[in-house]
Design an enzyme around this catalytic site. Structure first.
Site, mmCIF file in Angstrom:
data_model
loop_
_atom_site.group_PDB
_atom_site.id
_atom_site.type_symbol
_atom_site.label_atom_id
_atom_site.label_comp_id
_atom_site.label_asym_id
_atom_site.label_seq_id
_atom_site.Cartn_x
_atom_site.Cartn_y
_atom_site.Cartn_z
ATOM 1 N N SER A 126 -35.397 73.806 66.359
ATOM 2 C CA SER A 126 -34.189 74.624 66.413
ATOM 3 C C SER A 126 -34.442 76.012 65.847
ATOM 4 C CB SER A 126 -33.014 73.963 65.692
ATOM 5 O OG SER A 126 -33.428 73.255 64.579
ATOM 6 N N HIS A 147 -33.886 71.944 73.387
ATOM 7 C CA HIS A 147 -33.141 71.904 72.122
ATOM 8 C C HIS A 147 -31.862 71.096 72.289
ATOM 9 C CE1 HIS A 147 -30.765 74.060 68.767
ATOM 10 N NE2 HIS A 147 -31.507 73.106 68.251
ATOM 11 N N GLU A 159 -30.355 73.321 75.180
ATOM 12 C CA GLU A 159 -30.881 74.655 75.463
ATOM 13 C C GLU A 159 -32.319 74.487 75.969
ATOM 14 O OE1 GLU A 159 -28.416 77.498 72.362
ATOM 15 O OE2 GLU A 159 -30.175 76.469 71.583
ATOM 16 N N ASN A 197 -27.212 78.730 67.757
ATOM 17 C CA ASN A 197 -27.440 78.958 66.326
ATOM 18 C C ASN A 197 -27.356 80.432 65.961
ATOM 19 O OD1 ASN A 197 -27.568 76.349 65.497
ATOM 20 N ND2 ASN A 197 -29.788 76.177 65.718
HETATM 21 P P1 NAI Z 1 -36.116 63.713 60.712
HETATM 22 O O1 NAI Z 1 -36.694 64.052 59.406
HETATM 23 O O2 NAI Z 1 -34.896 62.844 60.780
HETATM 24 O O3 NAI Z 1 -37.250 63.003 61.617
HETATM 25 C C1 NAI Z 1 -38.556 63.485 61.757
HETATM 26 C C2 NAI Z 1 -39.461 62.294 62.027
HETATM 27 O O4 NAI Z 1 -40.739 62.781 62.436
HETATM 28 C C3 NAI Z 1 -39.706 61.409 60.790
HETATM 29 O O5 NAI Z 1 -39.419 60.068 61.125
HETATM 30 C C4 NAI Z 1 -41.186 61.622 60.477
HETATM 31 O O6 NAI Z 1 -41.802 60.452 59.961
HETATM 32 C C5 NAI Z 1 -41.741 61.973 61.828
HETATM 33 N N1 NAI Z 1 -42.973 62.754 61.805
HETATM 34 C C6 NAI Z 1 -43.289 63.803 61.006
HETATM 35 N N2 NAI Z 1 -44.502 64.290 61.342
HETATM 36 C C7 NAI Z 1 -44.966 63.535 62.371
HETATM 37 C C8 NAI Z 1 -46.142 63.565 63.177
HETATM 38 N N3 NAI Z 1 -47.090 64.465 62.982
HETATM 39 N N4 NAI Z 1 -46.263 62.643 64.173
HETATM 40 C C9 NAI Z 1 -45.304 61.729 64.389
HETATM 41 N N5 NAI Z 1 -44.175 61.653 63.651
HETATM 42 C C10 NAI Z 1 -44.001 62.550 62.675
HETATM 43 O O7 NAI Z 1 -35.869 65.102 61.460
HETATM 44 P P2 NAI Z 1 -34.784 65.458 62.579
HETATM 45 O O8 NAI Z 1 -33.527 65.915 61.943
HETATM 46 O O9 NAI Z 1 -34.746 64.379 63.589
HETATM 47 O O10 NAI Z 1 -35.454 66.766 63.230
HETATM 48 C C11 NAI Z 1 -36.548 66.693 64.102
HETATM 49 C C12 NAI Z 1 -36.692 68.027 64.832
HETATM 50 O O11 NAI Z 1 -35.502 68.287 65.575
HETATM 51 C C13 NAI Z 1 -36.918 69.237 63.924
HETATM 52 O O12 NAI Z 1 -37.764 70.145 64.592
HETATM 53 C C14 NAI Z 1 -35.516 69.796 63.802
HETATM 54 O O13 NAI Z 1 -35.501 71.164 63.498
HETATM 55 C C15 NAI Z 1 -34.970 69.561 65.196
HETATM 56 N N6 NAI Z 1 -33.518 69.500 65.319
HETATM 57 C C16 NAI Z 1 -32.763 68.869 64.360
HETATM 58 C C17 NAI Z 1 -31.387 68.816 64.501
HETATM 59 C C18 NAI Z 1 -30.554 68.118 63.472
HETATM 60 O O14 NAI Z 1 -29.338 68.377 63.444
HETATM 61 N N7 NAI Z 1 -31.117 67.236 62.652
HETATM 62 C C19 NAI Z 1 -30.697 69.430 65.648
HETATM 63 C C20 NAI Z 1 -31.595 69.998 66.627
HETATM 64 C C21 NAI Z 1 -32.944 70.049 66.430
#
Ligand code: NAI
Length: 401
Positions: A126, A147, A159, A197
């Site tokens: 994001s 996105h 997006e 955003n």
């Molecule tokens: P989260 O922390 O809930 O999940 C991330 C997951 O990725 C974790 O389970 C972690 O163990 C895993 N992980 C980390 N490094 C890894 C790797 N190298 N290989 C495989 N797995 C790996 O994070 P969330 O909130 O789901 O965010 C994920 C992405 O989505 C980020 O880039 C965030 O900016 C984006 N995003 C988040 C939103 C939100 O509201 N939470 C909305 C839109 C986008």
């Protein structure tokens, strides 16, 4: 049947990865979900099961067939142990790992090595640059941003972000795939905050400035915005998403845009985060919560908000709402002038991704371009960074549009 289903790999099984996997399963795809952390995919499977149950209940699926409906979809979810196995035979891989450029670049290097040449590689970032992530791939032209918004199964907007080297075919194919999953893809160029955003940032920053100046209270500003048709006031919204999450997004946009004063995060956010008042999840933010219900605005933030002599007179609801909308409208014209998206797409993104009752350009069409310039001019004496009319708006006013 299952062999005929297309296959997507989702890397990262956290909040977003699980949500996106659910969307793809509902869209009739097979999903290979991977995570680096042991147990993460099991937790994700449980969350997807609950998510499917909620969706089925909403769709009115009979309780007799509910379990079958859920199991039919879950049968197409696999959880391979490695990225290499996950991306064999996929049409698309979506990355939803931690928001860290180096981690994402490492993963895109790995994905490039493991996935077939024609596979689209997407990132759900994001705040990072899709172009910067894509550079780590052997073929950056096939890398796009997809996105999704949280919760992905519920919010329709995606997006579709084209990086500097993204090929038109890749963005088109990615948009087509998410459209097939019943989502609304909207095209945007790679730029800080993409559409929502960025253009929606004033929805929280302007109310924070008003609160700080003493021109409005938490209650009066929230009431003004819901009175103007927004589904939630800005302070209630920040409490819901988490003030820490909102502050991180504000900081990210501020830094990535070259620190323009209009995007500077508010000291009020900083203070609340430092005090652990993170919103609903902490039981207190702008409001206090007992058993998940608001019990009214939390005590004032002494030392931050201006009171007493010299403080401005409180603004009425209409003036507050108009001011916040004008800040959004001006940002929308800046984004248009920067060429990041089409006008209709910005309007749609704001309705679908931020739940606004109207798009900023629709509001201008209703209010009159000339009138909007006059309103902005009047406010720019006070805050030129936010309200000095955007060039694209002035051009439109001059051309009589
Ligand atoms: P989260 O922390 O809930 O999940 C991330 C997951 O990725 C974790 O389970 C972690 O163990 C895993 N992980 C980390 N490094 C890894 C790797 N190298 N290989 C495989 N797995 C790996 O994070 P969330 O909130 O789901 O965010 C994920 C992405 O989505 C980020 O880039 C965030 O900016 C984006 N995003 C988040 C939103 C939100 O509201 N939470 C909305 C839109 C986008």
């Amino acid at each position: 049947m299952s062999e005929e289903r297309a296959l997507v790999a989702v890397v990262g099984a956290g909040t977003m990865g699980a949500g996106i996997a659910q969307v793809a399963l509902e869209g009739g795809w097979r999903v290979a979900l991977v995570d680096a952390q042991p147990g993460a995919t099991d937790r994700a499977r449980a969350r997807i099961r609950e998510g499917l149950a909620r969706r089925a209940a909403k769709a009115g699926i009979d309780t007799d067939t509910l379990d079958d409906w859920i199991e039919d979809r879950l049968a197409h979810l696999s959880t391979p142990g490695s990225v290499g196995t996950a991306v064999a035979d996929v049409q698309l891989a979506i990355e939803a790992i931690v928001e860290d450029l180096e981690a994402k670049r490492r993963l895109f290097g790995q994905l490039s090595d493991a996935a077939g040449e024609e596979v689209i590689l997407a990132t759900n970032t994001s705040a990072l640059s899709v172009t910067d992530i894509a550079e780590a791939a052997s073929r950056p032209e096939r890398v796009v941003g997809l996105h999704f918004f949280n919760p992905a199964p519920v919010l329709p907007l995606v997006e579709v972000v084209a990086g500097r080297r993204t090929a038109a075919w890749a963005a088109e194919r990615a948009a087509g795939i998410v459209e097939g999953w019943d989502k609304a893809p909207i095209r945007v160029a790679d730029s800080p905050g993409f559409i929502v955003n960025r253009v929606n940032r004033p929805f929280t920053l302007e109310p924070l400035r008003l609160l700080r100046s003493g021109a409005g209270t938490i209650d009066s500003i929230d009431a003004a915005m819901t009175g103007a048709g927004f589904p939630m006031g800005p302070f209630a919204l920040m409490d819901l998403i988490g003030i820490d999450v909102n502050l991180a997004a504000a900081r990210g946009l501020f830094e990535a845009s070259g620190r323009p004063p209009r995007f500077r995060p508010s000291p009020i956010q900083e203070e609340l985060v430092a005090a652990g008042r993170l919103g609903r999840k902490a039981g207190e933010g702008f409001y206090r919560y007992v058993d998940g219900r608001s019990t009214g605005a939390a005590p004032r933030f002494v030392g931050v908000i201006r009171h007493g002599p010299g403080a401005p007179a409180p603004l009425d609801a209409e003036t507050i709402a108009e001011r916040v909308i004008l800040a959004i409208v001006n940002e929308a014209f800046r984004a248009l002038g920067d060429g990041i998206a089409e006008e209709q797409d910005i309007d749609r993104a704001m309705r679908l991704g931020a739940n606004h009752p109207f798009g900023p350009f629709e509001w201008v069409a209703r209010s009159g371009t000339h009138e909007v310039v006059v309103m902005l001019d009047a406010l720019s004496d006070e805050d030129a960074d936010t309200f000095r009319p955007a060039l694209a708006l002035l051009r439109r006013a001059r051309s009589g549009g």
